[in-house]
Design an enzyme around this catalytic site. Structure first.
Site, mmCIF file in Angstrom:
data_model
loop_
_atom_site.group_PDB
_atom_site.id
_atom_site.type_symbol
_atom_site.label_atom_id
_atom_site.label_comp_id
_atom_site.label_asym_id
_atom_site.label_seq_id
_atom_site.Cartn_x
_atom_site.Cartn_y
_atom_site.Cartn_z
ATOM 1 N N CYS A 160 24.861 68.972 21.082
ATOM 2 C CA CYS A 160 25.720 68.819 22.182
ATOM 3 C C CYS A 160 27.175 68.452 21.671
ATOM 4 O O CYS A 160 27.911 68.998 21.842
ATOM 5 C CB CYS A 160 25.233 68.077 23.265
ATOM 6 S SG CYS A 160 23.609 68.514 23.779
ATOM 7 N N ASN A 191 27.845 59.283 24.668
ATOM 8 C CA ASN A 191 28.907 60.086 23.877
ATOM 9 C C ASN A 191 30.250 59.330 23.733
ATOM 10 O O ASN A 191 31.112 59.045 22.649
ATOM 11 C CB ASN A 191 29.263 61.338 24.387
ATOM 12 C CG ASN A 191 28.103 62.363 24.477
ATOM 13 O OD1 ASN A 191 27.691 62.775 25.596
ATOM 14 N ND2 ASN A 191 27.104 62.368 23.560
#
Length: 283
Positions: A160, A191
């Protein structure tokens, strides 16, 4: 953290419904979101609108940098995020290349540190970048990528957050991180923590000053079973000031990160937060 809440509100107010075939769920979705993290000012982007557990995110980052390819390796250093994708993903369980329990295949750090060459063999992208940056070299291609479409069938999950590009400007190290897809309630804070920590660590081991991270997300979404928690509870909270990240100064080289660094080398100061929120996870 206002950037985070602003994106959540944008998805709720402007998002469009998209059916996701992999998970079998609908997602409220927007295209393109940009974040900036001030590593130079040590404004650690840990979510303050709920209690967040940053150490698992850093553990996952360490596993990526070491090139791990087993969920057991990630568990050993304090990260459980790969258990489901390695062991509960039916498509991966049926894949003949899977080596057995906990195997993840050629994904993320395993790919970047063994990136296949068309003429045979592989190259270690991370080692090349560290060597260049340590010598003050920026060839405009200091790119750590996990993305190799021809090898997707060899791993349990496409990346991702798929690419990080480092740049030097006047002795300062900058990072542009690219993410093709983001589960905003669950994945984004992981993230954010990882982008910030990656730049901080790379600046440390290359002898450069840390600058800023520019984080681009292409497909940002909230799953249907997460939406009410987000609307009724999460976005109603007012963010607190950002905490700061403390990294053990004895971390000085890539070899340190590869061999002895643990979560004990990382801590957060001045972290004020709202209560935790338990969002559903989609495999």
């Amino acid at each position: 953290m206002s950037q985070y809440i602003e994106l959540c509100k944008r998805i709720i107010n402007q998002g469009k419904w998209v059916y996701n075939e992999r998970t079998g769920k609908r997602c409220l979705t927007v295209i393109n979101a940009d974040f900036v993290y001030n590593v130079d000012e040590n404004e650690f982007p840990l979510d303050t609108t709920r209690k967040s557990f940053f150490k698992a995110a850093i553990a996952e980052l360490i596993g990526y940098l070491r090139g791990y390819d087993s969920a057991a390796q990630f568990r050993e250093i304090g990260c459980n995020t790969w258990n489901a994708n390695a062991n509960d993903n039916q498509a991966w369980l049926s894949n003949p290349v899977r080596k057995g329990e906990d195997d993840m295949g050629l994904v993320y750090g395993k790919m970047a540190r063994n990136f296949p060459k068309p003429d045979g063999g592989s190259i270690d992208l991370l080692k090349k970048i560290v060597e260049d940056l340590s010598n003050g070299i920026d060839d405009r291609g200091e790119i750590l990528t996990f993305y190799h479409p021809a090898a997707f069938h060899l791993g349990c999950l496409r990346p991702c957050m798929f690419q990080h590009q480092f740049s030097i400007l006047d002795g300062t190290l900058y990072l542009n991180s690219y993410q093709r897809s983001c589960d905003v309630p669950l994945g984004l804070n992981f993230n954010q923590v990882q982008c910030f920590t990656l730049l901080a660590l790379m600046a440390r081991i290359t002898g450069l000053k840390p600058g800023k991270v520019f984080h681009k997300i292409v497909n940002a979404h909230i799953y249907e079973d997460q939406l009410e928690l987000m609307k009724q509870e999460h976005i109603t909270r007012e963010p607190y000031a950002s905490p700061s990240l403390q990294i053990d100064p004895s971390i000085k080289t890539l070899e340190d990160i590869e061999t002895w660094v643990t979560l004990e080398q990382f801590s957060v100061e001045n972290y004020q937060h709202h209560p935790a929120i338990k969002y559903p996870f989609s495999v």
